[in-house]
Each structure stands twice: as C-alpha cells, then as structure tokens.
Write a protein that holds these residues in place. Structure first.
Motif, PDB file in Angstrom:
ATOM      1  N   UNK A 170       0.668  -1.127   0.116  1.00 48.36           N
ATOM      2  CA  UNK A 170      -0.112  -0.092  -0.082  1.00 48.36           C
ATOM      3  C   UNK A 170       0.566   1.257  -0.327  1.00 48.36           C
ATOM      4  N   UNK A 171       2.224   1.110   0.172  1.00 49.55           N
ATOM      5  CA  UNK A 171       3.058   2.479   0.337  1.00 49.55           C
ATOM      6  C   UNK A 171       4.359   2.189  -0.610  1.00 49.55           C
ATOM      7  N   UNK A 172       4.808   3.111  -1.112  1.00 51.05           N
ATOM      8  CA  UNK A 172       6.069   2.948  -1.895  1.00 51.05           C
ATOM      9  C   UNK A 172       6.798   4.206  -1.640  1.00 51.05           C
ATOM     10  N   UNK A 173       8.065   4.195  -1.209  1.00 49.77           N
ATOM     11  CA  UNK A 173       8.966   5.105  -1.131  1.00 49.77           C
ATOM     12  C   UNK A 173       9.821   5.539  -2.361  1.00 49.77           C
ATOM     13  N   UNK A 174      10.203   6.811  -2.437  1.00 47.72           N
ATOM     14  CA  UNK A 174      10.964   7.283  -3.777  1.00 47.72           C
ATOM     15  C   UNK A 174      11.892   8.320  -3.376  1.00 47.72           C
ATOM     16  N   UNK A 175      13.047   8.654  -4.226  1.00 47.63           N
ATOM     17  CA  UNK A 175      13.575   9.938  -4.005  1.00 47.63           C
ATOM     18  C   UNK A 175      13.179  10.823  -4.754  1.00 47.63           C
ATOM     19  N   UNK A 176      13.896  12.010  -4.818  1.00 47.23           N
ATOM     20  CA  UNK A 176      13.481  13.403  -5.466  1.00 47.23           C
ATOM     21  C   UNK A 176      13.148  13.194  -6.997  1.00 47.23           C
ATOM     22  N   UNK A 177      14.008  12.291  -7.669  1.00 45.09           N
ATOM     23  CA  UNK A 177      14.105  12.051  -8.847  1.00 45.09           C
ATOM     24  C   UNK A 177      12.409  11.659  -9.385  1.00 45.09           C
ATOM     25  N   UNK A 178      11.664  11.233  -8.548  1.00 42.42           N
ATOM     26  CA  UNK A 178      10.370  10.931  -8.805  1.00 42.42           C
ATOM     27  C   UNK A 178       9.152  11.716  -8.590  1.00 42.42           C
ATOM     28  N   UNK A 179       9.698  12.989  -8.147  1.00 40.26           N
ATOM     29  CA  UNK A 179       8.848  14.069  -7.965  1.00 40.26           C
ATOM     30  C   UNK A 179       8.104  14.378  -9.110  1.00 40.26           C
ATOM     31  N   UNK A 180       6.683  14.727  -9.173  1.00 41.43           N
ATOM     32  CA  UNK A 180       5.832  15.062 -10.348  1.00 41.43           C
ATOM     33  C   UNK A 180       4.296  14.621  -9.957  1.00 41.43           C
ATOM     34  N   UNK A 181       3.784  14.052 -11.053  1.00 45.87           N
ATOM     35  CA  UNK A 181       2.303  13.866 -11.084  1.00 45.87           C
ATOM     36  C   UNK A 181       2.296  12.303 -10.510  1.00 45.87           C
ATOM     37  N   UNK A 182       3.229  11.485  -9.913  1.00 47.14           N
ATOM     38  CA  UNK A 182       3.290  10.345  -9.758  1.00 47.14           C
ATOM     39  C   UNK A 182       2.395  10.060  -8.410  1.00 47.14           C
ATOM     40  N   UNK A 183       2.682  10.896  -7.564  1.00 51.07           N
ATOM     41  CA  UNK A 183       1.838  10.760  -6.394  1.00 51.07           C
ATOM     42  C   UNK A 183       0.467  10.502  -6.568  1.00 51.07           C
ATOM     43  N   UNK A 191      -4.371   3.068  -6.161  1.00 55.88           N
ATOM     44  CA  UNK A 191      -4.967   2.974  -4.816  1.00 55.88           C
ATOM     45  C   UNK A 191      -3.691   2.703  -4.090  1.00 55.88           C
ATOM     46  N   UNK A 192      -2.561   3.500  -4.288  1.00 57.04           N
ATOM     47  CA  UNK A 192      -1.383   3.303  -3.551  1.00 57.04           C
ATOM     48  C   UNK A 192      -0.498   4.206  -3.078  1.00 57.04           C
ATOM     49  N   UNK A 193       0.036   4.495  -1.981  1.00 57.86           N
ATOM     50  CA  UNK A 193       0.612   5.819  -1.544  1.00 57.86           C
ATOM     51  C   UNK A 193       1.833   5.795  -1.798  1.00 57.86           C
ATOM     52  N   UNK A 194       2.266   7.049  -2.413  1.00 52.35           N
ATOM     53  CA  UNK A 194       3.877   7.332  -3.314  1.00 52.35           C
ATOM     54  C   UNK A 194       4.377   8.354  -2.457  1.00 52.35           C
ATOM     55  N   UNK A 195       5.266   7.950  -1.851  1.00 49.34           N
ATOM     56  CA  UNK A 195       5.798   8.996  -0.805  1.00 49.34           C
ATOM     57  C   UNK A 195       7.368   9.262  -1.193  1.00 49.34           C
ATOM     58  N   UNK A 196       7.600  10.623  -1.236  1.00 51.32           N
ATOM     59  CA  UNK A 196       9.185  11.042  -1.543  1.00 51.32           C
ATOM     60  C   UNK A 196       9.740  11.234  -0.507  1.00 51.32           C
ATOM     61  N   UNK A 197      11.132  10.681  -0.340  1.00 53.46           N
ATOM     62  CA  UNK A 197      11.890  10.922   0.808  1.00 53.46           C
ATOM     63  C   UNK A 197      12.997  11.889   0.382  1.00 53.46           C
ATOM     64  N   UNK A 198      13.016  13.030   0.644  1.00 51.20           N
ATOM     65  CA  UNK A 198      13.768  14.227   0.358  1.00 51.20           C
ATOM     66  C   UNK A 198      15.181  14.402   1.421  1.00 51.20           C
ATOM     67  N   UNK A 199      16.032  14.882   0.871  1.00 55.29           N
ATOM     68  CA  UNK A 199      17.210  15.207   1.877  1.00 55.29           C
ATOM     69  C   UNK A 199      16.768  16.968   2.173  1.00 55.29           C
ATOM     70  N   UNK A 200      17.274  17.201   3.467  1.00 52.77           N
ATOM     71  CA  UNK A 200      17.031  18.402   4.035  1.00 52.77           C
ATOM     72  C   UNK A 200      17.834  19.453   3.336  1.00 52.77           C
ATOM     73  N   UNK A 201      17.194  20.569   3.265  1.00 56.91           N
ATOM     74  CA  UNK A 201      18.170  21.751   2.543  1.00 56.91           C
ATOM     75  C   UNK A 201      19.366  21.946   3.325  1.00 56.91           C
ATOM     76  N   UNK A 202      19.639  21.799   4.721  1.00 54.42           N
ATOM     77  CA  UNK A 202      20.773  22.140   5.214  1.00 54.42           C
ATOM     78  C   UNK A 202      21.860  20.779   5.427  1.00 54.42           C
TER      79      UNK A 202
END
Length: 243
Positions: A170-183, A191-202
């Motif tokens: 029910x859940x898939x994690x991805x990096x910032x390269x998948x940011x866009x309309x996939x969520x 019916x799947x939760x697509x979550x982006x795991x990003x680095x913090x700005x600092x």
C-alpha cells in the motif's frame, strides 16, 4: 551449492511430472546439477556454449532453463525464496511496502544500439535498471530500459506491475527524482501511497536517508554487470520486464 543450501532449496522446486505419474520420461540430471550450472553461467557471465564439461551439456541446461522460464517457474522459485527470507527475519511473507529507484550502467560493446541510450545526468551510455525492493532490500519487480529512459517514465509500468503482483503493498517510497504527478497517479489509478523521501536543505555531504538506503544498497550489490540468461516476465515498450 552446499548441502545446507540444497536442503533449503529442494522443497521449493516443482516436482517433475514423471514422479507424479503425469507422463514424460525420467530426467537424466537432477535439479541440483542444473541449478549449479545456471548459477555458474550467471556468476561468470559466460555464454551457454562455454559451459564447462563438469556440468551437464550446455544444450540440456539451456532447455531446462528455457522450460522453467516459459512456465514462469524461475519467478515463482525466486518469490518462494524471498518469502522464506522474510519469514526468517520475523516479517510476513508478503511485503506491505516497497522502495523504488533506478541506476544507469555502462553498456558493453556487445550491447546493441537499439537497446541502449545516453543518460545525460550521469554521463553514461548504456542501460538503466529500475527496481522496487521490499524493506529488506529483496527484489520485487525489475525493469531494464535504455539509459535515456527517465525514472518517472519507467515508474508507471513498474508500479502497475507491482500492484498486480503484490496486492498487499500500500506504500512505496522514492527519492526526489520521482517528484511530479506520480503521487496523484498512484493514488487515483493504483490506490497506492507514493511518498517522496527528500534530503533536508541544510544537509551537506553523504547522508544515509531513511528507507532509501535499502534500495541503494541493493543496487550497489548488483553494480557488477552480469549476463542474465533471459528475463522472467513480459516485455513492454521501452524495456524488458522481470517479475
């Protein structure tokens, strides 16, 4: 294969038809010999005809592998082994979450131009492997495309196949390269939760990020290119799929 490995693998293999009185002739070689031969071929990246004489004749091994691949027994065997590892680690046999990532790999001179491309971001001419793993880093779905195929472009087919093969996820994690309309696409179509795991700005330098490190470890473990004798899934436009 050691005796301990064979003891774990043997119960997972399909029973030959002739042993179940379903017809056919007894096989000339046991499955252990055939599996050892295939493992040797994959580990060494050799051709079928270069199979050493210590193993069964290459044509017999190839026919064995081809039959298993045609009947999708290779995928089934892999999935059974993955379920055993997960159970041993105290988890359910079927995963409920996954991590997606991709890696471009330089293509050898023998890779035809029609199936390779140039990844401008990584400056690599070759192919790209797209994978989804479970939380232990075990493979769930794999796709191989030309390196110029974008991560998001390949992700739609990969995620759709994941949903078909692993209904518990029910859940898939991805990096910032998948940011866009996939969520939104995953939510509305799968019916799947697509979550982006990003680095913090600092954040500076190398940092192990939650969840993402698991799939990156798997890609690092397979960094050395090997000759895979066929794929265990269907072929789709833009790449070949393996379950």
């Amino acid at each position: 294969m050691s005796d301990a490995e064979w003891a774990a693998v043997r119960p997972l293999l399909p029973t030959p038809a002739w042993l179940e009185r379903k017809g056919g002739r007894p096989e000339s070689y046991c499955h252990r010999q055939m599996l050892d031969a295939i493992r040797y071929l994959v580990a060494g990246g050799i051709s079928w005809r270069a199979m050493p004489a210590d193993f069964p004749h290459w044509a017999r091994v190839y026919a064995f592998f081809r039959r298993w691949r045609r009947e999708e027994l290779v995928t089934e065997f892999h999935d059974r082994l993955r379920g055993q590892v997960r159970t041993r680690e105290g988890r359910e046999a079927e995963p409920s979450a996954g991590i997606i990532d991709a890696q471009s790999v330089k293509g050898a001179a023998t890779v035809p131009a029609a199936s390779r491309g140039y990844d401008g971001g990584k400056a690599i001419n070759g192919r790209k492997r797209h994978v989804i793993t479970d939380c232990l880093g075990l493979l769930l779905v794999v796709a191989v495309t030309a390196a110029n195929v974008g991560d998001r472009e390949a992700a739609t087919g990969l995620l759709a196949r994941l949903r078909m093969l692993h209904r518990e996820i029910t859940l898939v994690w991805a990096d910032g390269g998948y940011t866009g309309g996939l969520i939104e696409w995953c939510r509305d179509r799968l019916a799947l939760t697509f979550e982006i795991v990003k680095r913090t700005d600092d954040t500076a330098g190398f940092v192990v990020l939650p969840r993402r490190w698991v799939v990156e470890r798997t890609l690092c473990a397979t960094r050395r290119s090997v000759c895979i004798p066929g794929s265990a899934g269907r072929k789709s436009e833009g790449g070949s799929w393996a379950g």
